[in-house]
Write a protein that holds these residues in place. Structure first.
Motif, PDB file in Angstrom:
ATOM      1  N   SER A   1       1.080  -1.250   0.051  1.00 12.10           N
ATOM      2  CA  SER A   1      -0.199   0.053  -0.488  1.00 12.10           C
ATOM      3  C   SER A   1       0.851   1.225   0.413  1.00 12.10           C
ATOM      4  O   SER A   1       1.624   1.037   0.989  1.00 12.10           O
ATOM      5  N   SER A   2       0.329   2.238  -0.710  1.00 11.18           N
ATOM      6  CA  SER A   2       1.200   3.752  -0.709  1.00 11.18           C
ATOM      7  C   SER A   2       0.500   4.255   0.248  1.00 11.18           C
ATOM      8  O   SER A   2       0.997   5.937   0.200  1.00 11.18           O
ATOM      9  N   ALA A   3      -0.209   4.302   1.117  1.00 10.24           N
ATOM     10  CA  ALA A   3      -1.265   4.975   2.382  1.00 10.24           C
ATOM     11  C   ALA A   3       0.624   5.637   2.856  1.00 10.24           C
ATOM     12  O   ALA A   3       1.019   5.101   3.168  1.00 10.24           O
ATOM     13  N   ALA A   4       0.056   7.226   2.872  1.00  8.64           N
ATOM     14  CA  ALA A   4       0.690   8.260   3.749  1.00  8.64           C
ATOM     15  C   ALA A   4      -0.269   9.094   4.149  1.00  8.64           C
ATOM     16  O   ALA A   4      -1.037   9.581   4.183  1.00  8.64           O
ATOM     17  N   GLY A   5       0.479   9.319   5.619  1.00 14.26           N
ATOM     18  CA  GLY A   5      -0.018  10.466   6.148  1.00 14.26           C
ATOM     19  C   GLY A   5      -1.554  10.177   7.110  1.00 14.26           C
ATOM     20  O   GLY A   5      -1.925   9.669   7.075  1.00 14.26           O
ATOM     21  N   ARG A   6      -2.424  11.203   7.910  1.00 11.80           N
ATOM     22  CA  ARG A   6      -3.192  11.574   8.738  1.00 11.80           C
ATOM     23  C   ARG A   6      -4.883  10.555   8.136  1.00 11.80           C
ATOM     24  O   ARG A   6      -5.096  10.491   8.674  1.00 11.80           O
ATOM     25  N   TYR A   7      -4.098  10.626   6.723  1.00 15.49           N
ATOM     26  CA  TYR A   7      -5.843  10.625   5.750  1.00 15.49           C
ATOM     27  C   TYR A   7      -4.978   9.423   5.221  1.00 15.49           C
ATOM     28  O   TYR A   7      -6.392   9.126   4.213  1.00 15.49           O
ATOM     29  N   GLN A   8      -4.418   9.244   5.180  1.00 17.37           N
ATOM     30  CA  GLN A   8      -3.715   7.385   4.311  1.00 17.37           C
ATOM     31  C   GLN A   8      -3.780   7.920   3.398  1.00 17.37           C
ATOM     32  O   GLN A   8      -4.454   6.601   1.986  1.00 17.37           O
ATOM     33  N   PHE A   9      -3.675   8.895   2.271  1.00 19.20           N
ATOM     34  CA  PHE A   9      -3.451   9.393   0.927  1.00 19.20           C
ATOM     35  C   PHE A   9      -2.701   8.366  -0.100  1.00 19.20           C
ATOM     36  O   PHE A   9      -1.696   7.606   0.541  1.00 19.20           O
ATOM     37  N   MET A  10      -3.437   7.973  -0.636  1.00 21.25           N
ATOM     38  CA  MET A  10      -2.872   6.919  -1.526  1.00 21.25           C
ATOM     39  C   MET A  10      -1.734   7.779  -3.095  1.00 21.25           C
ATOM     40  O   MET A  10      -2.809   8.612  -3.077  1.00 21.25           O
ATOM     41  N   ARG A  11      -0.685   7.344  -2.948  1.00 17.84           N
ATOM     42  CA  ARG A  11       0.044   7.734  -4.289  1.00 17.84           C
ATOM     43  C   ARG A  11      -0.888   8.511  -5.774  1.00 17.84           C
ATOM     44  O   ARG A  11      -0.439   9.823  -5.912  1.00 17.84           O
ATOM     45  N   ALA A  12      -2.028   7.661  -6.117  1.00 15.96           N
ATOM     46  CA  ALA A  12      -2.498   7.780  -7.124  1.00 15.96           C
ATOM     47  C   ALA A  12      -3.493   9.313  -7.232  1.00 15.96           C
ATOM     48  O   ALA A  12      -4.092  10.267  -7.499  1.00 15.96           O
TER      49      ALA A  12
ATOM     50  N   SER B   1     -16.239  -3.080   5.223  1.00 16.65           N
ATOM     51  CA  SER B   1     -15.707  -2.200   4.183  1.00 16.65           C
ATOM     52  C   SER B   1     -15.897  -2.008   2.989  1.00 16.65           C
ATOM     53  O   SER B   1     -16.494  -2.923   2.947  1.00 16.65           O
ATOM     54  N   PHE B   2     -16.188  -0.905   2.549  1.00 12.74           N
ATOM     55  CA  PHE B   2     -16.377  -1.170   0.802  1.00 12.74           C
ATOM     56  C   PHE B   2     -15.536  -2.282   0.223  1.00 12.74           C
ATOM     57  O   PHE B   2     -16.499  -2.650  -0.927  1.00 12.74           O
TER      58      PHE B   2
ATOM     59  N   LYS C   1      -9.003  -8.747   0.420  1.00  9.08           N
ATOM     60  CA  LYS C   1      -8.226  -9.891   1.116  1.00  9.08           C
ATOM     61  C   LYS C   1      -6.687  -8.449   1.448  1.00  9.08           C
ATOM     62  O   LYS C   1      -5.680  -8.665   2.169  1.00  9.08           O
ATOM     63  N   LEU C   2      -7.084  -7.168   1.964  1.00 10.86           N
ATOM     64  CA  LEU C   2      -6.051  -6.582   2.329  1.00 10.86           C
ATOM     65  C   LEU C   2      -6.681  -5.576   3.620  1.00 10.86           C
ATOM     66  O   LEU C   2      -6.730  -5.068   4.140  1.00 10.86           O
ATOM     67  N   ASN C   3      -8.108  -4.748   3.130  1.00 15.81           N
ATOM     68  CA  ASN C   3      -9.218  -3.690   3.615  1.00 15.81           C
ATOM     69  C   ASN C   3      -9.873  -4.434   4.199  1.00 15.81           C
ATOM     70  O   ASN C   3     -10.720  -5.486   3.639  1.00 15.81           O
ATOM     71  N   LYS C   4     -10.567  -3.502   5.687  1.00 15.52           N
ATOM     72  CA  LYS C   4     -11.541  -3.980   6.592  1.00 15.52           C
ATOM     73  C   LYS C   4     -11.404  -2.756   7.237  1.00 15.52           C
ATOM     74  O   LYS C   4     -11.214  -1.630   7.431  1.00 15.52           O
TER      75      LYS C   4
ATOM     76  N   MET D   1     -15.841   5.037   0.445  1.00 20.54           N
ATOM     77  CA  MET D   1     -14.952   4.872  -1.258  1.00 20.54           C
ATOM     78  C   MET D   1     -14.007   4.731  -0.871  1.00 20.54           C
ATOM     79  O   MET D   1     -13.326   4.663  -1.132  1.00 20.54           O
ATOM     80  N   GLU D   2     -13.714   6.029  -0.303  1.00 19.54           N
ATOM     81  CA  GLU D   2     -12.491   6.899   0.257  1.00 19.54           C
ATOM     82  C   GLU D   2     -11.685   6.351   1.718  1.00 19.54           C
ATOM     83  O   GLU D   2     -10.435   6.496   0.624  1.00 19.54           O
ATOM     84  N   TRP D   3     -11.965   6.237   2.557  1.00 18.34           N
ATOM     85  CA  TRP D   3     -11.093   5.946   3.316  1.00 18.34           C
ATOM     86  C   TRP D   3     -11.874   4.358   3.741  1.00 18.34           C
ATOM     87  O   TRP D   3     -12.677   4.051   4.797  1.00 18.34           O
ATOM     88  N   ALA D   4     -11.052   3.605   3.119  1.00 18.78           N
ATOM     89  CA  ALA D   4     -11.359   1.775   3.618  1.00 18.78           C
ATOM     90  C   ALA D   4     -12.120   0.979   4.751  1.00 18.78           C
ATOM     91  O   ALA D   4     -12.340  -0.023   4.637  1.00 18.78           O
ATOM     92  N   SER D   5     -11.262   2.445   5.284  1.00 22.16           N
ATOM     93  CA  SER D   5     -11.459   1.405   7.261  1.00 22.16           C
ATOM     94  C   SER D   5     -12.717   2.243   8.034  1.00 22.16           C
ATOM     95  O   SER D   5     -13.249   1.575   8.864  1.00 22.16           O
ATOM     96  N   LEU D   6     -13.328   2.397   6.735  1.00 23.33           N
ATOM     97  CA  LEU D   6     -14.635   3.430   7.255  1.00 23.33           C
ATOM     98  C   LEU D   6     -15.971   1.678   7.033  1.00 23.33           C
ATOM     99  O   LEU D   6     -15.638   1.296   6.052  1.00 23.33           O
ATOM    100  N   PRO D   7     -16.798   1.962   7.857  1.00 21.17           N
ATOM    101  CA  PRO D   7     -17.666   1.153   7.082  1.00 21.17           C
ATOM    102  C   PRO D   7     -18.626   1.450   6.402  1.00 21.17           C
ATOM    103  O   PRO D   7     -19.242   2.974   6.524  1.00 21.17           O
ATOM    104  N   MET D   8     -19.678   0.534   6.030  1.00 21.26           N
ATOM    105  CA  MET D   8     -20.830   1.333   5.098  1.00 21.26           C
ATOM    106  C   MET D   8     -21.935   0.915   6.680  1.00 21.26           C
ATOM    107  O   MET D   8     -22.042   0.010   7.174  1.00 21.26           O
ATOM    108  N   LEU D   9     -22.716   1.736   5.525  1.00 14.75           N
ATOM    109  CA  LEU D   9     -24.135   1.923   7.125  1.00 14.75           C
ATOM    110  C   LEU D   9     -24.995   1.259   6.569  1.00 14.75           C
ATOM    111  O   LEU D   9     -26.246   1.842   7.252  1.00 14.75           O
ATOM    112  N   ALA D  10     -25.222   1.073   5.736  1.00 20.15           N
ATOM    113  CA  ALA D  10     -26.299   0.117   5.663  1.00 20.15           C
ATOM    114  C   ALA D  10     -26.012  -1.207   3.881  1.00 20.15           C
ATOM    115  O   ALA D  10     -24.774  -1.210   3.641  1.00 20.15           O
ATOM    116  N   ALA D  11     -26.176  -2.343   4.084  1.00 20.97           N
ATOM    117  CA  ALA D  11     -25.880  -3.374   2.744  1.00 20.97           C
ATOM    118  C   ALA D  11     -25.563  -2.865   1.515  1.00 20.97           C
ATOM    119  O   ALA D  11     -27.059  -1.774   1.306  1.00 20.97           O
TER     120      ALA D  11
END
Length: 218
Positions: free
Chosen positions: A19-30, A107-108, A113-116, A84-94
């Motif tokens: 993963s390229s996540a960086a910083g407080r908000y886990q910004f991906m490189r892209a 997680s969305f 096999k990486l995010n939850k 969708m922006e932050w993978a560690s946040l949960p969906m609030l409905a199915a």
């Protein structure tokens, strides 16, 4: 590190860490590259807390923050966009996620096999309710490479007319504030505009009766 340093380093992070996540908000490189193009960043800005907060706020706006605050979308939809922006946040409905049907609280990106999800949907809902209750929507995009001019020194007003009630004072304040958040124009143009506004501000404030009396000019 500068923004450019981080983006350069992230290329190796993806290969070495998955993963390229960086910083407080886990910004991906892209994401950082896309933000740089969209906001006209040059890459030499220090990747400090202030810049990260401003970039994070821009991502919130992308995902519908203003629509949520205005009531145009509900908490479930806004929560879906945030997930969708932050993978560690949960969906609030199915709903249909990136890879499969996702139940509430997951997680969305469930199934990659990486995010939850790392937070409960109840906690997210409670926080969004607090945000909505506060009722604050910023009307200007926070500039990420501008120069903020110093505010004038506070001066005691005359009893007849407080400085803060002067139309001239508030005209200067709102004009100066608006200039500080001008769209991302060339820094030389922005600097010239700031100089002009500061010049008018000094003249406007110096000619106020209360200020002239305090300075012994009246």
């Amino acid at each position: 590190m500068t923004l450019g340093d981080v983006v350069d380093a992230q290329k190796a992070w993806s290969k070495n860490h998955g993963s390229s996540a960086a910083g407080r908000y886990q910004f991906m490189r892209a994401t950082l590259q896309d933000l740089s193009r969209e906001l006209g960043l040059r890459g030499n800005q220090l990747f400090d807390a202030d810049l990260q907060d401003r970039l994070g706020y821009h991502l919130l706006k992308r995902r519908g923050y203003e629509d949520f605050m205005a009531g145009r979308i509900g908490v479930v939809e806004f929560g879906r966009r945030l997930a969708m922006e932050w993978a560690s946040l949960p969906m609030l409905a199915a709903t249909k996620g990136a890879h499969r049907q996702v139940p509430r609280g997951s997680s969305f990106y469930m199934g990659d096999k990486l995010n939850k999800s790392l937070v409960t949907p109840e906690r997210v809902e409670a926080m969004l309710a607090r945000v909505k209750a506060a009722g604050t929507v910023f009307s200007h995009e926070p500039a990420v490479h501008d120069t903020q001019a110093d505010l004038p020194i506070a001066v005691e007003p005359q009893q007849a007319e407080p400085v803060t009630s002067s139309k001239r004072f508030w005209t200067w304040l709102t004009t100066g504030g608006g200039t500080a958040v001008l769209p991302f124009v060339d820094w030389r143009v922005q600097f010239l505009i700031v100089l002009v506004v500061v010049g008018f501000a000094i003249y406007a404030i110096a000619t106020m009766p209360a200020v002239r009396k305090k300075l012994g000019l009246a």
